[in-house]
Design an enzyme around this catalytic site. Structure first.
Site, PDB file in Angstrom:
ATOM      1  N   CYS A  85       0.835  -1.207   0.000  1.00  0.00           N
ATOM      2  CA  CYS A  85       0.000   0.000   0.000  1.00  0.00           C
ATOM      3  C   CYS A  85       0.867   1.254   0.000  1.00  0.00           C
ATOM      4  O   CYS A  85       1.417   1.648   1.029  1.00  0.00           O
ATOM      5  CB  CYS A  85      -0.920  -0.011   1.218  1.00  0.00           C
ATOM      6  SG  CYS A  85      -1.965   1.458   1.322  1.00  0.00           S
TER       7      CYS A  85
ATOM      8  N   CYS B 293      -0.373   4.091   2.203  1.00  0.00           N
ATOM      9  CA  CYS B 293      -0.110   3.886   3.633  1.00  0.00           C
ATOM     10  C   CYS B 293       1.360   4.132   3.957  1.00  0.00           C
ATOM     11  O   CYS B 293       1.684   4.732   4.979  1.00  0.00           O
ATOM     12  CB  CYS B 293      -0.433   2.448   4.051  1.00  0.00           C
ATOM     13  SG  CYS B 293      -1.951   1.785   3.373  1.00  0.00           S
ATOM     14  N   ASP B 294       2.264   3.632   3.127  1.00  0.00           N
ATOM     15  CA  ASP B 294       3.674   3.561   3.529  1.00  0.00           C
ATOM     16  C   ASP B 294       4.639   4.418   2.704  1.00  0.00           C
ATOM     17  O   ASP B 294       5.815   4.533   3.057  1.00  0.00           O
ATOM     18  CB  ASP B 294       4.146   2.095   3.464  1.00  0.00           C
ATOM     19  CG  ASP B 294       3.366   1.215   4.439  1.00  0.00           C
ATOM     20  OD1 ASP B 294       2.989   1.712   5.508  1.00  0.00           O
ATOM     21  OD2 ASP B 294       3.119   0.042   4.119  1.00  0.00           O
TER      22      ASP B 294
END
Ligand code: NDP
Length: 319
Positions: free
Chosen positions: A140, A143-144
């Site tokens: 993701c 997300c990261d």
């Protein structure tokens, strides 16, 4: 025929952000929901280290901590939990009978159902993957990605997700290398063009990642990329590898019962969480292949609980 273990007004299947938000709303509406949370309770966030984009946590929060808070909030208002997977369902409701869900031999019946079984990211299945997940190998980018500002990163895949993630990552990373196993992308033309015209993106075609280093260092430092046509290998220096080779929606339990898109995700009526069966709602990643964020999953979980509440008010309990 098994005897019902319990009857509930609302039965929630799954316990990621969608399921637990549905539980909070349903519980606060005094519907006394039952959440069958699954063996891997908490969903995909349980394998996410730091969450920096969930509103309300300015200093960030780990995925498991966030889900613990969700669960506590749902329990506080009276949600009951069963920690196991639903193994069988029967949503036929012949003669106004309740919906049925089994956990092995235990039968649970309900007046309404909220399906929030999520999706599972596909990974490469190479030996270094497990130890480096959450340490540079991620599924993701949203997300990261921010953890790899100014670094060179790799995206694996040739679909819309890979294009979207690669473009997104160019906003913060020094360069993005897409590694794809064939010589053409399957992504939509517009998404491909956007990626191919981005000066920060380059593509290594016909190739697969054979190994990611460095397990001993506890972080990603490079990837061994193998050309699948001639067997040549090259080591590509990078700080992260984003695997974007698709997700598998967890919908096999509902095959032939709930309508699905061609890609397997549950179909909901646009702008709602209603499935093809009245009284059965679907929320979160199990019905969302576009956004896939914790906050959007929570949003649709809220919608599902509100819709279930209205539906119950209109239709009353099952016989
Ligand atoms: P897709 O299944 O469309 O694409 C997966 C990609 O990963 C393919 O290029 C495939 O290669 C590659 N791949 C699969 N398995 C492996 C493997 N083991 N090793 C290496 N590569 C592999 O998944 P997406 O997540 O990209 O998209 C899913 C759905 O969501 C699609 O319908 C897509 O259109 C949609 N979507 C829409 C978006 C939007 O509209 N904004 C954004 C994101 C997704 P190959 O091509 O060779 O099969």
């Amino acid at each position: 025929m098994s005897t019902p273990k319990a009857h509930h007004k609302v039965l929630i299947i799954g316990s990621g952000p969608a399921g637990l938000t549905a539980a909070i709303y349903a519980a606060r509406a005094n519907l006394k929901p039952m959440c069958i949370e699954g063996w891997s309770a908490g969903g995909q966030l349980m394998i996410t280290n730091d969450v920096e984009n969930y509103p309300g946590f300015p200093k960030g929060v780990t995925g498991p901590e966030l889900m613990k808070e969700f669960r506590e909030q749902a329990a506080r208002f009276g949600t009951a939990f069963v920690t196991a997977d639903v193994t069988k369902i029967d949503f036929t409701r012949t003669g106004g009978a309740p919906f049925k869900a089994w956990v092995e031999d235990d039968l649970y019946t309900a007046d309404s159902i909220i399906v929030t079984t999520g999706a599972t990211a596909k990974y490469l299945d190479i030996p270094s993957e497990e130890p480096l997940k959450g340490r540079g190998i991620s599924a993701c980018a949203v997300c990261d990605g921010a953890f790899f500002k100014g670094e060179d990163v790799i995206v694996v895949g040739g679909g819309d997700t890979a294009m979207e993630e690669a473009n997104y990552l160019t906003g913060m990373c020094k360069s993005v290398t897409i590694v794809h196993r064939r010589h053409e992308f399957r992504a939509s033309k517009i998404m491909q063009d956007r990626a191919l015209n981005n000066p920060k993106i380059k593509v290594i075609w016909d190739s697969a990642i054979e190994e990611v280093k460095d397990i001993a260092a506890g972080k990603v430092t490079s990837a061994i990329v193998k050309n699948l046509k001639n067997g040549d290998k090259q080591e590509v220096s990078c700080g992260a590898v984003f695997v974007a080779i698709g997700h598998t929606p967890n919908t096999s339990l509902f095959a032939g019962v709930l309508d699905r898109h061609d890609n397997g995700y549950l179909r909901t009526k646009p702008g709602t969480t209603q499935t093809n069966i009245a009284g059965v709602f679907a929320a979160g990643d199990v019905q969302d292949f576009i956004y896939r964020q914790a906050v959007t999953a929570a949003g649709t979980g809220c919608m599902a609980a509100l819709e279930a509440e209205r539906w119950l008010a209109e239709h009353g309990p099952a016989h």
